[in-house]
Design an enzyme around this catalytic site. Structure first.
Site, PDB file in Angstrom:
ATOM      1  N   LYS A  48     -12.151 -50.149   0.082  1.00 19.40           N
ATOM      2  CA  LYS A  48     -11.008 -50.931  -0.377  1.00 19.40           C
ATOM      3  C   LYS A  48     -10.426 -51.759   0.783  1.00 19.40           C
ATOM      4  O   LYS A  48     -10.806 -51.547   1.946  1.00 19.40           O
ATOM      5  CB  LYS A  48      -9.957 -49.980  -0.952  1.00 19.40           C
ATOM      6  CG  LYS A  48     -10.476 -49.148  -2.146  1.00 19.40           C
ATOM      7  CD  LYS A  48      -9.328 -48.352  -2.740  1.00 19.40           C
ATOM      8  CE  LYS A  48      -9.784 -47.094  -3.413  1.00 19.40           C
ATOM      9  NZ  LYS A  48      -8.671 -46.288  -3.946  1.00 19.40           N
TER      10      LYS A  48
ATOM     11  N   TYR B 270     -10.142 -50.616 -12.946  1.00 21.17           N
ATOM     12  CA  TYR B 270      -9.310 -49.406 -13.085  1.00 21.17           C
ATOM     13  C   TYR B 270      -8.779 -49.242 -14.510  1.00 21.17           C
ATOM     14  O   TYR B 270      -7.741 -48.616 -14.707  1.00 21.17           O
ATOM     15  CB  TYR B 270      -8.145 -49.468 -12.093  1.00 21.17           C
ATOM     16  CG  TYR B 270      -8.513 -49.040 -10.685  1.00 21.17           C
ATOM     17  CD1 TYR B 270      -9.145 -47.816 -10.434  1.00 21.17           C
ATOM     18  CD2 TYR B 270      -8.219 -49.849  -9.586  1.00 21.17           C
ATOM     19  CE1 TYR B 270      -9.476 -47.412  -9.140  1.00 21.17           C
ATOM     20  CE2 TYR B 270      -8.550 -49.442  -8.285  1.00 21.17           C
ATOM     21  CZ  TYR B 270      -9.173 -48.223  -8.079  1.00 21.17           C
ATOM     22  OH  TYR B 270      -9.490 -47.819  -6.799  1.00 21.17           O
TER      23      TYR B 270
ATOM     24  N   ASN C 182      -6.200 -44.767   0.340  1.00 20.49           N
ATOM     25  CA  ASN C 182      -7.259 -43.756   0.567  1.00 20.49           C
ATOM     26  C   ASN C 182      -8.635 -44.381   0.809  1.00 20.49           C
ATOM     27  O   ASN C 182      -9.661 -43.731   0.704  1.00 20.49           O
ATOM     28  CB  ASN C 182      -7.267 -42.707  -0.549  1.00 20.49           C
ATOM     29  CG  ASN C 182      -7.596 -43.289  -1.911  1.00 20.49           C
ATOM     30  OD1 ASN C 182      -7.936 -44.471  -2.023  1.00 20.49           O
ATOM     31  ND2 ASN C 182      -7.510 -42.474  -2.940  1.00 20.49           N
TER      32      ASN C 182
ATOM     33  N   HIS D  21     -13.509 -46.066  -2.827  1.00 15.66           N
ATOM     34  CA  HIS D  21     -13.688 -45.718  -4.239  1.00 15.66           C
ATOM     35  C   HIS D  21     -15.121 -45.231  -4.450  1.00 15.66           C
ATOM     36  O   HIS D  21     -16.060 -45.760  -3.853  1.00 15.66           O
ATOM     37  CB  HIS D  21     -13.454 -46.949  -5.132  1.00 15.66           C
ATOM     38  CG  HIS D  21     -13.922 -46.724  -6.535  1.00 15.66           C
ATOM     39  ND1 HIS D  21     -13.129 -46.124  -7.499  1.00 15.66           N
ATOM     40  CD2 HIS D  21     -15.123 -46.945  -7.134  1.00 15.66           C
ATOM     41  CE1 HIS D  21     -13.820 -46.009  -8.617  1.00 15.66           C
ATOM     42  NE2 HIS D  21     -15.039 -46.512  -8.430  1.00 15.66           N
TER      43      HIS D  21
ATOM     44  N   GLU E   4     -19.523 -49.349 -13.725  1.00 17.41           N
ATOM     45  CA  GLU E   4     -18.989 -49.995 -12.525  1.00 17.41           C
ATOM     46  C   GLU E   4     -20.058 -50.835 -11.815  1.00 17.41           C
ATOM     47  O   GLU E   4     -19.761 -51.928 -11.320  1.00 17.41           O
ATOM     48  CB  GLU E   4     -18.405 -48.940 -11.582  1.00 17.41           C
ATOM     49  CG  GLU E   4     -17.126 -48.337 -12.144  1.00 17.41           C
ATOM     50  CD  GLU E   4     -16.549 -47.177 -11.342  1.00 17.41           C
ATOM     51  OE1 GLU E   4     -15.446 -46.743 -11.667  1.00 17.41           O
ATOM     52  OE2 GLU E   4     -17.207 -46.702 -10.398  1.00 17.41           O
TER      53      GLU E   4
HETATM   54  P1  DAT Z   1     -10.334 -41.488  -7.243  1.00 10.80           P
HETATM   55  O1  DAT Z   1     -10.196 -42.767  -6.464  1.00 10.80           O
HETATM   56  O2  DAT Z   1     -10.440 -40.297  -6.358  1.00 10.80           O
HETATM   57  O3  DAT Z   1     -11.424 -41.550  -8.293  1.00 10.80           O
HETATM   58  P2  DAT Z   1      -8.456 -41.824  -9.461  1.00 10.80           P
HETATM   59  O4  DAT Z   1      -9.557 -42.460 -10.213  1.00 10.80           O
HETATM   60  O5  DAT Z   1      -7.677 -40.728 -10.121  1.00 10.80           O
HETATM   61  O6  DAT Z   1      -8.941 -41.273  -8.046  1.00 10.80           O
HETATM   62  O7  DAT Z   1      -7.392 -42.947  -9.016  1.00 10.80           O
HETATM   63  C1  DAT Z   1      -7.837 -44.215  -8.566  1.00 10.80           C
HETATM   64  C2  DAT Z   1      -6.986 -44.630  -7.403  1.00 10.80           C
HETATM   65  O8  DAT Z   1      -5.621 -44.734  -7.810  1.00 10.80           O
HETATM   66  C3  DAT Z   1      -6.955 -43.632  -6.246  1.00 10.80           C
HETATM   67  O9  DAT Z   1      -8.051 -43.771  -5.396  1.00 10.80           O
HETATM   68  C4  DAT Z   1      -5.671 -43.976  -5.584  1.00 10.80           C
HETATM   69  C5  DAT Z   1      -4.773 -44.370  -6.742  1.00 10.80           C
HETATM   70  N1  DAT Z   1      -3.965 -43.220  -7.180  1.00 10.80           N
HETATM   71  C6  DAT Z   1      -4.380 -42.122  -7.826  1.00 10.80           C
HETATM   72  N2  DAT Z   1      -3.380 -41.269  -8.052  1.00 10.80           N
HETATM   73  C7  DAT Z   1      -2.277 -41.858  -7.528  1.00 10.80           C
HETATM   74  C8  DAT Z   1      -0.911 -41.497  -7.426  1.00 10.80           C
HETATM   75  N3  DAT Z   1      -0.460 -40.365  -7.925  1.00 10.80           N
HETATM   76  N4  DAT Z   1      -0.078 -42.357  -6.801  1.00 10.80           N
HETATM   77  C9  DAT Z   1      -0.509 -43.512  -6.299  1.00 10.80           C
HETATM   78  N5  DAT Z   1      -1.787 -43.937  -6.360  1.00 10.80           N
HETATM   79  C10 DAT Z   1      -2.662 -43.114  -6.963  1.00 10.80           C
HETATM   80 MG    MG Z   2     -11.601 -42.606 -10.048  1.00  5.63          MG
END
Ligand code: DAT
Ligand code: MG
Length: 237
Positions: A95, A135, A198, A201, A212
């Site tokens: 990212k 997303y 973080n 992805h 994707e």
């Molecule tokens: P991942 O990236 O581990 O697959 P995800 O699909 O649940 O996680 O979420 C996508 C992204 O959204 C994640 O990398 C960071 C953001 N995100 C997830 N939970 C969040 C939260 N509680 N607050 C802020 N950003 C969040």
């Molecule tokens: Mg995810």
């Protein structure tokens, strides 16, 4: 073993045929490679490499010179081990925070050193609309808008990695979504601090991976090839 070889061979033939349909420029080399498949009994999986060399030669200086390399290529590939694993693919993206922090090579090297194979890569700035499509499953979450703003705020390094178990193990390399909960040794555990930044992805399952990859890449951007290291990465005793 034999059925695995046939499975791999039929997969190779299918991908060669579909690629030749989608790319008229490559058609000649690919068709020739498929035809040659039938003459390489017992050494079928080496055909992919052979084909790639033929295709490369063909695109460089015409089919005639590719034909002249055939005996040499066949000889060189004679000792390659058959790799019969069913390889899967996953979508991985660094990212904007990971790109800006200069973590591209650090992250790529973790996938590479594990033994996974890079089959597509490009640097793009996604539009907000594109980020929302990526997303889409999070659209009800309160952070959705900010997340999509962030993903579209700068360059993203989009990649496809291939290897046995790469979808699940890629997630292990990445670590938990919240870097506060990611184990040390994982990418997020070692290199990130908060969930909103973080850095990486990774697809979370086979269906997501398929969707994707199709969203971020054209089929012709995915490069099928045999890595020389594969005979050392895969094998059973
Ligand atoms: P991942 O990236 O581990 O697959 P995800 O699909 O649940 O996680 O979420 C996508 C992204 O959204 C994640 O990398 C960071 C953001 N995100 C997830 N939970 C969040 C939260 N509680 N607050 C802020 N950003 C969040
Ligand atoms: Mg995810």
């Amino acid at each position: 073993m034999r059925s695995q070889i046939y499975r791999t061979a039929s997969r190779t033939v299918k991908s060669l045929l579909s690629a030749s349909r989608s790319s008229p420029l490559l058609c000649e080399g690919r068709t020739a490679a498929v035809a040659t498949l039938t003459t390489f009994r017992g050494r079928i999986p080496t055909v992919t490499s052979f084909h790639e060399r033929a295709q490369y030669k063909s695109s460089q200086s015409g089919w005639l010179s590719a034909a002249l390399t055939l005996p040499a290529a066949a000889y060189m590939l004679h000792d390659q081990e058959a790799h019969a694993a069913e390889l899967e693919r996953t979508f991985i993206a660094i990212k904007p925070d990971g790109v800006q922090r200069g973590l591209i090579s650090e992250i790529i090297s973790r996938f590479e050193r594990k033994g996974f194979k890079l089959v597509a890569i490009k640097l793009v700035v996604p539009s907000k609309d594109f980020a929302q499509r990526h997303y889409h499953d999070l659209k009800e979450r309160p952070f959705f808008n900010g997340l999509c703003d962030f993903l579209s705020s700068g360059p993203v390094l989009a990649m496809v990695w291939e290897g046995e178990g790469v979808i699940k193990y890629g997630r292990k390399l990445i670590g938990a979504t919240d870097p506060q909960k990611s184990e040390p040794g994982t990418i997020r555990g070692d290199l990130a601090v908060v969930v909103g930044r973080n850095i990486i992805h990774g697809s979370d399952g086979p269906e997501t991976a398929k969707d994707e990859i199709a969203l971020w890449f054209e089929p012709r951007e995915l490069v099928s090839y045999t890595s020389n290291a594969e005979k050392w990465i895969y094998g059973a005793n």
